[in-house]
Design a protein around this motif. Structure first.
Motif, PDB file in Angstrom:
ATOM      1  N   THR A  47       0.829  -1.206   0.000  1.00  0.00           N
ATOM      2  CA  THR A  47       0.000   0.000   0.000  1.00  0.00           C
ATOM      3  C   THR A  47       0.860   1.251   0.000  1.00  0.00           C
ATOM      4  OG1 THR A  47      -1.612  -1.256   1.296  1.00  0.00           O
ATOM      5  CG2 THR A  47      -1.973   1.115   1.102  1.00  0.00           C
ATOM      6  N   GLN A  48       1.947   1.240   0.759  1.00  0.00           N
ATOM      7  CA  GLN A  48       2.842   2.388   0.773  1.00  0.00           C
ATOM      8  C   GLN A  48       3.444   2.632  -0.608  1.00  0.00           C
ATOM      9  OE1 GLN A  48       3.776   4.710   3.325  1.00  0.00           O
ATOM     10  NE2 GLN A  48       1.813   3.869   4.040  1.00  0.00           N
ATOM     11  N   ASN A  49       3.783   1.560  -1.289  1.00  0.00           N
ATOM     12  CA  ASN A  49       4.313   1.689  -2.648  1.00  0.00           C
ATOM     13  C   ASN A  49       3.264   2.284  -3.587  1.00  0.00           C
ATOM     14  OD1 ASN A  49       6.311   1.232  -4.732  1.00  0.00           O
ATOM     15  ND2 ASN A  49       5.123  -0.546  -5.378  1.00  0.00           N
ATOM     16  N   ILE A  50       2.027   1.859  -3.428  1.00  0.00           N
ATOM     17  CA  ILE A  50       0.946   2.379  -4.272  1.00  0.00           C
ATOM     18  C   ILE A  50       0.644   3.836  -3.950  1.00  0.00           C
ATOM     19  CG2 ILE A  50      -1.564   2.212  -4.597  1.00  0.00           C
ATOM     20  CD1 ILE A  50      -1.161  -0.834  -4.702  1.00  0.00           C
ATOM     21  N   ILE A  51       0.699   4.192  -2.684  1.00  0.00           N
ATOM     22  CA  ILE A  51       0.506   5.595  -2.305  1.00  0.00           C
ATOM     23  C   ILE A  51       1.579   6.465  -2.966  1.00  0.00           C
ATOM     24  CG2 ILE A  51       0.659   7.215  -0.365  1.00  0.00           C
ATOM     25  CD1 ILE A  51      -0.765   5.072   1.340  1.00  0.00           C
ATOM     26  N   PHE A 146       1.814  -2.620 -12.875  1.00  0.00           N
ATOM     27  CA  PHE A 146       3.019  -3.165 -12.237  1.00  0.00           C
ATOM     28  C   PHE A 146       2.647  -4.327 -11.329  1.00  0.00           C
ATOM     29  CE2 PHE A 146       1.640   0.566  -9.819  1.00  0.00           C
ATOM     30  CZ  PHE A 146       1.603   0.121  -8.497  1.00  0.00           C
ATOM     31  N   ALA A 147       3.645  -5.135 -11.022  1.00  0.00           N
ATOM     32  CA  ALA A 147       3.465  -6.289 -10.145  1.00  0.00           C
ATOM     33  C   ALA A 147       4.594  -6.308  -9.119  1.00  0.00           C
ATOM     34  CB  ALA A 147       3.477  -7.580 -10.950  1.00  0.00           C
ATOM     35  N   VAL A 148       4.242  -6.636  -7.882  1.00  0.00           N
ATOM     36  CA  VAL A 148       5.213  -6.638  -6.785  1.00  0.00           C
ATOM     37  C   VAL A 148       5.004  -7.898  -5.943  1.00  0.00           C
ATOM     38  CG1 VAL A 148       5.968  -5.450  -4.676  1.00  0.00           C
ATOM     39  CG2 VAL A 148       5.331  -4.121  -6.700  1.00  0.00           C
ATOM     40  N   PRO A 149       6.078  -8.632  -5.636  1.00  0.00           N
ATOM     41  CA  PRO A 149       5.912  -9.866  -4.868  1.00  0.00           C
ATOM     42  C   PRO A 149       5.810  -9.624  -3.369  1.00  0.00           C
ATOM     43  CG  PRO A 149       8.220  -9.569  -5.346  1.00  0.00           C
ATOM     44  CD  PRO A 149       7.493  -8.408  -6.009  1.00  0.00           C
ATOM     45  N   TRP A 150       5.138 -10.548  -2.725  1.00  0.00           N
ATOM     46  CA  TRP A 150       5.203 -10.645  -1.274  1.00  0.00           C
ATOM     47  C   TRP A 150       6.513 -11.324  -0.882  1.00  0.00           C
ATOM     48  CZ3 TRP A 150       1.708  -8.710   2.209  1.00  0.00           C
ATOM     49  CH2 TRP A 150       0.468  -8.308   1.711  1.00  0.00           C
ATOM     50  N   ALA A 262       5.386   6.306 -13.922  1.00  0.00           N
ATOM     51  CA  ALA A 262       5.244   6.078 -12.473  1.00  0.00           C
ATOM     52  C   ALA A 262       5.077   4.591 -12.165  1.00  0.00           C
ATOM     53  CB  ALA A 262       4.049   6.865 -11.942  1.00  0.00           C
ATOM     54  N   ALA A 263       4.400   3.861 -13.062  1.00  0.00           N
ATOM     55  CA  ALA A 263       4.198   2.426 -12.857  1.00  0.00           C
ATOM     56  C   ALA A 263       5.514   1.666 -12.930  1.00  0.00           C
ATOM     57  CB  ALA A 263       3.209   1.893 -13.888  1.00  0.00           C
ATOM     58  N   ARG A 268       9.883  -1.310  -9.891  1.00  0.00           N
ATOM     59  CA  ARG A 268      11.281  -1.388  -9.429  1.00  0.00           C
ATOM     60  C   ARG A 268      11.372  -1.175  -7.930  1.00  0.00           C
ATOM     61  NH1 ARG A 268      14.803   1.149  -7.194  1.00  0.00           N
ATOM     62  NH2 ARG A 268      13.462   2.986  -7.021  1.00  0.00           N
ATOM     63  N   ARG A 269      10.692  -0.133  -7.441  1.00  0.00           N
ATOM     64  CA  ARG A 269      10.728   0.204  -6.022  1.00  0.00           C
ATOM     65  C   ARG A 269      10.079  -0.895  -5.181  1.00  0.00           C
ATOM     66  NH1 ARG A 269       8.215   4.937  -6.445  1.00  0.00           N
ATOM     67  NH2 ARG A 269       6.176   3.945  -6.198  1.00  0.00           N
ATOM     68  N   GLY A 270       8.997  -1.482  -5.703  1.00  0.00           N
ATOM     69  CA  GLY A 270       8.270  -2.489  -4.957  1.00  0.00           C
ATOM     70  C   GLY A 270       9.067  -3.761  -4.735  1.00  0.00           C
ATOM     71  N   TRP A 271       9.794  -4.217  -5.761  1.00  0.00           N
ATOM     72  CA  TRP A 271      10.618  -5.422  -5.594  1.00  0.00           C
ATOM     73  C   TRP A 271      11.723  -5.170  -4.565  1.00  0.00           C
ATOM     74  CZ3 TRP A 271      10.663 -10.346  -8.058  1.00  0.00           C
ATOM     75  CH2 TRP A 271       9.568 -10.566  -8.918  1.00  0.00           C
ATOM     76  N   GLU A 272      12.305  -4.001  -4.614  1.00  0.00           N
ATOM     77  CA  GLU A 272      13.341  -3.654  -3.634  1.00  0.00           C
ATOM     78  C   GLU A 272      12.747  -3.593  -2.224  1.00  0.00           C
ATOM     79  OE1 GLU A 272      15.958   0.316  -2.609  1.00  0.00           O
ATOM     80  OE2 GLU A 272      15.812  -0.283  -4.719  1.00  0.00           O
TER      81      GLU A 272
END
Length: 331
Positions: A47-51, A146-150, A262-263, A268-272
């Motif tokens: 959620t923080q990444n999406i914000i 975009f897609a981001v893993p848990w 932005a996506a 990139r930011r989400g995977w990190e």
């Protein structure tokens, strides 16, 4: 003289008012607000990444587009988000990709146990499956932003689990077809529970064990009702943020570029962030009294057997599309 002046002023005021209305109407026509439902709490790293994604879009759009994020299922509940985007009820939203595995097995490839159990393997699997996944969603008038893993998934329980025998008969929280099948093969009792209801489900005895990420464990304060976490690193499921194709194509080329730029940064930011999250949240579980351990040899062996069975079942269901993914992933 005075009456003439008053008439001129009145005419000017009417003209000014009409001009202001025209400006406001024009401004409202240019500015567009997009409500974006997300299923997880505001503090969750997804959620923080999406914000941050929304803030990046809003800043670059210069007032022509504003994305408003609605976390924790507050606007639309998790199971309905995909269809809400598909129908155009909302233009953009986030959900767990493997929730769609009942529609098509391809959507659940990232939840096949032990097929990709590291970040490097998960990135390779996503590269191998993205085109097929996007083609399937395109049939439903959606495209992936975009897609981001848990973080890798582990087993939580209120007590020791030394082997699969200890899972027999446990009421096991599930959230998609893969976790339901895992519970069945382990001899547990599958029980569907969404993230916002997990704490209450454990408190009332509705569930007794689950497999999920360190992030979810910390978000729900698992130490209040659970004692053990086994770092099985079973798989790394992904959340996807999707956009309604009609809504996207209605944007100007400049705004389309803003959204896609932005996506790309959000992915990139989400995977990190996910990698960082794994280390921090696993440590937080331990710091709050959860016994964190690797699975025993017996438990690991039993889970690998389940993984082999589920991989074979997935490949059979997924057919030619699945074969294409596996071939690309293996190369």
């Amino acid at each position: 003289m005075h009456s003439t002046l008053r008439a001129v002023r009145a005419t000017a005021n009417v003209s000014l008012a009409a001009g202001l209305v025209a400006v406001l109407v024009a401004g409202s026509a240019l500015a567009e607000t997009w409500d974006m439902p997300t299923p997880y709490p505001e503090g969750n790293f997804h959620t923080q990444n999406i914000i941050q994604f929304a803030e990046d879009v809003n800043a670059a759009a210069g007032g022509d587009l504003e994305i408003v994020v609605h976390p924790a299922g507050s606007l639309i509940k998790h199971p309905e988000i995909k269809n809400a985007v598909r129908s155009g009820q909302v233009p953009v939203g986030e959900f767990l990709l493997s929730r769609l595995s009942n529609e098509n097995p391809v959507f659940g490839v990232d939840s096949v146990p032990f097929l990709a159990n590291s970040y490097e393997a998960a990135e390779k699997l996503w590269a191998a499956s993205r085109d097929v996944t996007e083609a399937l969603l395109a049939r439903q008038n959606m495209t992936i932003l975009f897609a981001v893993p848990w973080p890798p998934q582990g087993i939580y329980a209120d007590g020791e689990i030394a082997s699969l025998d200890d899972m027999s008969g446990l009421k096991f929280r599930t959230y998609n077809a893969a976790t339901e099948r895992l519970a069945q093969l382990a001899g547990a009792v599958p029980t569907q529970v969404e993230v916002p209801d997990v704490s209450q489900a454990f408190a009332t005895g509705r569930v007794e064990a689950m497999i999920t990420s360190p992030s979810t464990g910390v978000n729900i304060k698992a130490w209040d009702f659970l004692s053990h976490y086994y770092d099985t690193q079973a798989w790394l499921p992904k959340n996807v943020t999707v956009i309604n194709v009609d809504a996207f194509e209605a944007l100007s080329p400049e705004l389309q570029d803003v959204v896609m730029t932005a996506a790309a940064e959000a992915e990139r930011r989400g995977w990190e962030a996910s990698r960082t999250e794994t280390a921090e949240k696993t440590q937080a579980l331990s710091d709050n009294g959860i016994a964190v351990a690797a699975p025993s040899d017996a438990l690991a062996a039993g889970l690998r057997e389940i993984g082999t069975t589920m991989a074979e079942e997935w490949a059979e269901r997924a057919g030619d599309e699945g074969a294409t993914i596996l071939q690309s992933y293996g190369n």
